[in-house]
Write an enzyme that holds these catalytic residues in place. Sequence first.
Site, short mmCIF file in Angstrom:
data_model
loop_
_atom_site.label_atom_id
_atom_site.label_comp_id
_atom_site.label_asym_id
_atom_site.label_seq_id
_atom_site.Cartn_x
_atom_site.Cartn_y
_atom_site.Cartn_z
N CYS A 190 -63.08 99.28 41.47
CA CYS A 190 -64.42 99.32 40.89
C CYS A 190 -64.42 98.90 39.41
O CYS A 190 -64.18 97.75 39.13
CB CYS A 190 -65.03 100.71 41.11
SG CYS A 190 -66.81 100.72 41.05
N HIS B 150 -63.93 103.61 46.85
CA HIS B 150 -63.44 104.95 46.53
C HIS B 150 -63.26 105.68 47.85
O HIS B 150 -63.56 105.15 48.91
CB HIS B 150 -64.45 105.70 45.67
CG HIS B 150 -64.86 104.97 44.44
ND1 HIS B 150 -63.99 104.69 43.42
CD2 HIS B 150 -66.06 104.44 44.07
CE1 HIS B 150 -64.64 104.05 42.45
NE2 HIS B 150 -65.89 103.87 42.83
#
Length: 222
Positions: free
Chosen positions: A98, A197
């Site tokens: 990310c 995630h």
Amino acid sequence: MTTENKNIKIAYLYEDLMNTYGDSGDIKILSYIFKEKGYTTTVDNISLDDDFDAFDYDFLFFGGGQDFEQSVVAQDLQHHKETISKYIESDRPMLGICGGYQLLGEYYLTSAGKKIQGLGILPLHTIFKADSRMIGDTKYETEWGTVTAFENHSGRTYFDDKEVLKPFGKMIEGYGNNPDEGFEGMRYKSTIGSYSHGPLLRNMNIANAIANKILENKKVTN
Ligand code: GLN
């Protein structure tokens, strides 16, 4: 005769600042795999103003973070551009998640129109769209099989050179890099970037592929 070095050294870039989304779980899973294989693991937090030589490590990890922390980290990171660039180009393993993935690219443009420089190692850029955050479960197909994870980002990432960068996965559910193209993350040499995630490496197919790459690479460089 030299004995085989049974310790895996991981550099966790800005662990103290880029840790909002539980990505440290990726490191825990890798450490577990290495333990099962008879290796110990040491993890160094590389943070603001630290000296850092990427070649001292077997693996570089760069997790996700919030916008403010990311802008602080982006400045400090420029000191390490050369060593990280050489490390990636010499096919050593790295994972960026990310915010960490975004910062390997050229820049990201905030919703306020501010351009934050990334490392500029990978030909990609990210544009923030604060009004349409991409949050939720993801599922996608990779070279190593299916991955299920979770995403939470406003940044939309686009490749500037599609010959050089390959997507990490093809979306089945969720957004991945952006809402327009249906791809998740990026692969370049032995570097993976991903919006996942969950943590990502609870997907043991990916965790084992990365662990094997790290061990393979260690044998060559020891
Ligand atoms: N702040 C960045 C974004 O929203 C990264 C978020 C993250 O790392 N999960 O795109």
